[in-house]
Motif scaffolding. Structure first.
Motif: not given
Length: 205
Positions: A162-175
């Motif tokens: 598992g990987e937890t992401i809370t940085d600017g890459r979150v926006g990539l997953f929204h897109r």
């Protein structure tokens, strides 16, 4: 609301303590979350898994990663997440790949009730369930399954753990989610795909 400032759990280290520990930590995250978006390309989304299906999935996980075989404890924690569906204003928008309806987890005796459970889930309050047909035209390349928690935290799972992401890459997953959902079908069209998969499961002897 989930707190992005909370230190991300060390999922690989937790896994070495057994699936029960990992799934308990994940359940607590789900409990804190009010709005969720998720994509599961080839497995049924965890919160909608039956107990038998969850046990089979976790059995495959422990066999691959060679971790403690507390499968029953892990499955109990995973299926407990369903209690939050439709509670206290929580919302869930979930996309399943059609392959998730076809992947042979546990054989027909596991898949049959799992698909029946998905049909029932289509009417759950607070849940929007879409299915991306296998031949649908995509507007983004397929990737790993992921979940977005309260818009600020992403959990991604794969062979690497598992990987937890809370940085600017979150926006990539929204897109990515926004583009994936344009290829999904909902309502009666989603029901038709689930029903077709159910009919293809071998009948009991």
């Amino acid at each position: 609301m989930s707190d992005p400032a909370t230190p991300a759990p060390d999922w690989p280290a937790l896994l070495q303590q057994g699936t029960g520990t990992v799934q308990a930590a994940f359940r607590r995250l789900v409990e804190r979350t009010r709005h969720y978006q998720g994509y599961s390309p080839d497995l049924v989304w965890g919160d909608l898994q039956t107990r038998a299906y969850a046990e089979e999935v976790l059995r495959l996980v422990v066999d691959l990663h060679d971790v403690p075989r507390d499968i029953e404890a892990g499955a109990a924690e995973r299926t407990a997440r369903a209690r939050y569906l439709g509670k206290d204003g929580r919302t869930y928008h979930v996309l399943l790949g059609e392959q998730a309806l076809l992947t042979g987890i546990g054989g027909p005796d596991v898949m049959r009730p799992q698909l029946e459970h998905l049909l029932d889930a289509l009417s759950l309050p607070g849940l929007t369930l879409g299915v991306i047909p296998a031949r649908a035209r995509l507007t983004v390349y397929p990737g790993d399954g992921f979940g977005i928690f309260d818009g600020t935290r992403v959990e991604v799972e794969g062979y690497r753990g598992g990987e937890t992401i809370t940085d600017g890459r979150v926006g990539l997953f929204h897109r990515a989610f926004d583009r994936l959902r344009t290829s999904a079908v909902y309502g009666e069209d989603a029901r038709a795909l689930i029903t077709s998969a159910l009919r293809a499961v071998r009948p009991r002897p």
